[in-house]
Design an enzyme around this catalytic site. Structure first.
Site, PDB file in Angstrom:
ATOM      1  N   TRP A  80       0.799  -1.220   0.000  1.00 54.02           N
ATOM      2  CA  TRP A  80       0.000   0.000   0.000  1.00 54.02           C
ATOM      3  C   TRP A  80       0.830   1.268   0.000  1.00 54.02           C
ATOM      4  CZ3 TRP A  80       1.449   2.815   4.138  1.00 54.02           C
ATOM      5  CH2 TRP A  80       1.948   2.135   5.258  1.00 54.02           C
ATOM      6  N   ASN A  81       2.100   1.204   0.432  1.00 60.91           N
ATOM      7  CA  ASN A  81       2.811   2.456   0.717  1.00 60.91           C
ATOM      8  C   ASN A  81       3.362   3.161  -0.520  1.00 60.91           C
ATOM      9  OD1 ASN A  81       4.658   0.333   0.476  1.00 60.91           O
ATOM     10  ND2 ASN A  81       6.087   1.205   1.944  1.00 60.91           N
ATOM     11  N   LYS A 124      -1.993  -7.303  -8.643  1.00 58.45           N
ATOM     12  CA  LYS A 124      -2.795  -7.511  -7.433  1.00 58.45           C
ATOM     13  C   LYS A 124      -2.337  -6.477  -6.396  1.00 58.45           C
ATOM     14  CE  LYS A 124      -5.154  -8.907  -3.923  1.00 58.45           C
ATOM     15  NZ  LYS A 124      -4.771  -7.759  -3.062  1.00 58.45           N
ATOM     16  N   PRO A 125      -3.000  -5.307  -6.359  1.00 58.03           N
ATOM     17  CA  PRO A 125      -2.594  -4.266  -5.418  1.00 58.03           C
ATOM     18  C   PRO A 125      -3.098  -4.551  -4.009  1.00 58.03           C
ATOM     19  CG  PRO A 125      -4.506  -3.537  -6.638  1.00 58.03           C
ATOM     20  CD  PRO A 125      -4.128  -4.893  -7.202  1.00 58.03           C
ATOM     21  N   GLY A 167       6.639  -6.712   0.099  1.00 56.66           N
ATOM     22  CA  GLY A 167       5.853  -6.763   1.326  1.00 56.66           C
ATOM     23  C   GLY A 167       6.669  -7.334   2.466  1.00 56.66           C
ATOM     24  N   SER A 168       5.996  -7.952   3.413  1.00 61.65           N
ATOM     25  CA  SER A 168       6.656  -8.411   4.631  1.00 61.65           C
ATOM     26  C   SER A 168       7.469  -9.675   4.384  1.00 61.65           C
ATOM     27  CB  SER A 168       5.624  -8.687   5.718  1.00 61.65           C
ATOM     28  OG  SER A 168       4.878  -9.854   5.421  1.00 61.65           O
ATOM     29  N   GLU A 212      10.969  -8.404  -2.612  1.00 55.91           N
ATOM     30  CA  GLU A 212      11.527  -7.234  -1.923  1.00 55.91           C
ATOM     31  C   GLU A 212      10.799  -7.152  -0.599  1.00 55.91           C
ATOM     32  OE1 GLU A 212      11.397  -3.717  -0.257  1.00 55.91           O
ATOM     33  OE2 GLU A 212      10.532  -3.026  -2.158  1.00 55.91           O
ATOM     34  N   LEU A 213      11.516  -7.517   0.481  1.00 51.70           N
ATOM     35  CA  LEU A 213      10.866  -7.763   1.761  1.00 51.70           C
ATOM     36  C   LEU A 213      11.229  -6.687   2.787  1.00 51.70           C
ATOM     37  CD1 LEU A 213      11.407 -11.641   1.793  1.00 51.70           C
ATOM     38  CD2 LEU A 213       9.473 -10.333   0.887  1.00 51.70           C
ATOM     39  N   CYS A 218      10.118   1.085   3.237  1.00 51.82           N
ATOM     40  CA  CYS A 218      10.965  -0.062   3.573  1.00 51.82           C
ATOM     41  C   CYS A 218      12.425   0.310   3.741  1.00 51.82           C
ATOM     42  CB  CYS A 218      10.836  -1.131   2.482  1.00 51.82           C
ATOM     43  SG  CYS A 218       9.197  -1.863   2.383  1.00 51.82           S
ATOM     44  N   GLU A 278      11.263  -3.079  12.737  1.00 48.07           N
ATOM     45  CA  GLU A 278      10.939  -1.924  11.907  1.00 48.07           C
ATOM     46  C   GLU A 278       9.717  -1.208  12.490  1.00 48.07           C
ATOM     47  OE1 GLU A 278      10.868  -1.325   7.097  1.00 48.07           O
ATOM     48  OE2 GLU A 278       9.806  -3.036   7.915  1.00 48.07           O
TER      49      GLU A 278
END
Length: 477
Positions: free
Chosen positions: A151-152, A175-176, A228-229, A250-251, A284, A380
């Site tokens: 979302w960011n 897929k947002p 994401g996470s 990309e985590l 991130c 984080e």
């Protein structure tokens, strides 16, 4: 709800999903519902896969110049619709307008870059070991690519994946995040306006777990690209095993920022401000742990506090706003917990430290006397908080910086070139800003080490994730 617009999904060239239940999209600054999207699931994911698969042969057989042309059109349309895209982004996830405009430009830059890279996917001829053979390597698109985005950065995280996928000849499914799907809808509208053929780009909204199940359970989806996470990333790796899917991740990050005693303090303060407070600290790669050498510690704390006092918290639709709301109540609660924990363990509050009386706002905050026992020095925070820890040497700073399972981004401030090089060589991070708090660029590889992910996005390396090498040994008899 009468004035709330109901947006749709886009599959195989058609806007669909009006028969489905809907999911509200809420403005975090006001709590108002600003739109709805279809609450799609496994069936809709499967239809998108079918459409992308059917479009793959014709799209991949276009020339690189033809695919490049579509990307250039999309880039131009994004820039023409900058204000519209920026406003949608601000409304659905609270990013200040000046940052949203910046993200639109940044997102478009990936399309511009990969429009050119489409024409530079070179194979090679290998010197032969036998006179009657010729050895060559050809590059082929990996296939249908599905992108799951956060979302960011609702525009840039899509174009950073879409650009190289389409350039390479892959077809693409978006897929947002359910928190900010409307920017993706606007991007899909522009894809349609750019004339991209039906089925080449598809958009599905709704249940992440159900839609992802369709992606992971279909062998025709050859590429999964996710931001994401780390927790979700690990799940995707496990799910990808049945069909040995190509996965890029990309985590999470937990970025350290090192200020050594020969740094220019003003440059370091400027760099930290640029890194930390973008999107209210919800990025991130923003600096999460600040390690300052003891010789300049007091001076740095004083100057960063004065800089933070100048930030304006408020309505993200106003151009003068620097800090908007956090994305949701869970995000706010996490920041409050981290600050409370730090104060209980000895942190000194120099500025901020409180949530606003109304809504999802948290004051930009400066804490000194941080130490490794604090939760925010281990996890984080994803909020506008600066925890500063004093260190006695560069060796201590490096050890603390690397003491984490994550390795996405780090920052180093020193005026000594030899020292900077030496320190950076010892940091286990995929991205390093040296006297620079904003290192991201379309032409540079973006990605992390350790549990911060697999693969790179951006730069010429960004194409590698969407192509396969095919080796050909050709007999000449």
């Amino acid at each position: 709800m009468a004035d709330v617009k109901n947006y749709l999904m886009h599959i195989n060239g058609e806007w669909v999903g009006d028969e489905l239940e809907t999911k509200d999209v809420t403005n975090p600054a006001t709590g108002e519902v600003i739109g709805t999207v279809p609450n799609g699931g496994e069936s809709e994911g499967a239809k998108a896969v079918e459409a992308a698969h059917n479009a793959f042969d014709s799209w991949s057989n276009l020339t690189a110049y033809e695919r490049s042309g579509y990307l250039k059109k999309l880039n131009n349309l994004m820039l023409e619709h900058e204000d519209e895209l920026a406003r949608m982004m601000t409304l659905e996830m609270g990013k200040p307008m000046k940052e949203s405009r910046g993200e639109v430009k940044y997102a478009a830059s990936f399309l511009e870059w990969f429009a050119e890279e489409a024409k530079r996917v070179y194979g090679e001829t290998i010197p032969t070991h036998a006179a009657d053979k010729r050895l060559r390597v050809w590059k082929k698109p990996v296939g249908v690519a599905a992108a799951i985005t956060p979302w960011n950065f609702p525009a840039a995280m899509l174009t950073r994946k879409m650009g190289p996928a389409l350039a390479a000849g892959c077809t693409f499914i978006m897929k947002p995040s359910g928190e900010s799907p409307l920017t993706a809808v606007k991007l899909m509208e522009l894809c349609e306006e750019a004339g991209i053929p039906k089925g080449v780009v598809n958009l599905v909204t709704g249940s992440s777990s159900k839609i992802t199940k369709a992606f992971m359970g279909d062998e025709r989806v050859r590429k999964i690209t996710f931001t994401g996470s780390t927790e979700v990333g690990k799940t995707l790796i496990k799910q990808s095993a049945d069909y040995v899917k190509n996965v890029s991740l990309e985590l999470g990050g937990h970025a350290p920022l090192l200020v050594l005693d020969d740094a220019d303090v003003d440059i370091a303060v400027k760099g930290l401000m640029a890194s930390k407070f973008r999107n209210a600290g919800q990025t991130c790669i923003c600096a999460n742990r600040i390690y300052v050498q003891d010789g300049i510690y007091d001076q740095f704390v004083e100057k960063i506090t004065e800089a933070v006092k100048g930030l304006k918290v408020g309505n993200p639709e106003e151009d003068s706003t620097d800090i908007g709301p956090l994305i949701n109540q869970d995000g706010l609660d996490k920041v409050k917990h981290h600050v409370k924990d730090a104060v209980e363990k000895g942190a000194e509050v120099h500025f901020g430290g409180e949530s606003e009386n109304n809504g999802l706002y948290f004051e930009p905050t400066v804490l000194s006397n941080a130490n490794p026992s604090m939760v925010m020095m281990q996890e984080e925070t994803f909020g506008p908080v600066i925890p500063i820890q004093k260190v006695g040497s560069e060796e201590e700073a490096i050890k603390l910086a690397n003491d984490t399972p994550f390795g996405l981004a780090a920052y180093v401030f020193t005026e000594n070139a030899a020292r900077g090089t030496r320190v950076i060589e010892q940091l286990d991070y995929g991205i390093v800003g040296w006297n620079n708090g904003a290192p991201s660029a379309a032409q540079a590889p973006f990605g992390g080490m350790k549990e911060s992910g697999l693969g790179r996005e951006g730069g010429h390396e960004g194409m590698d994730a969407f192509v396969e090498s095919q080796y050909v040994s050709m007999g000449m008899e």
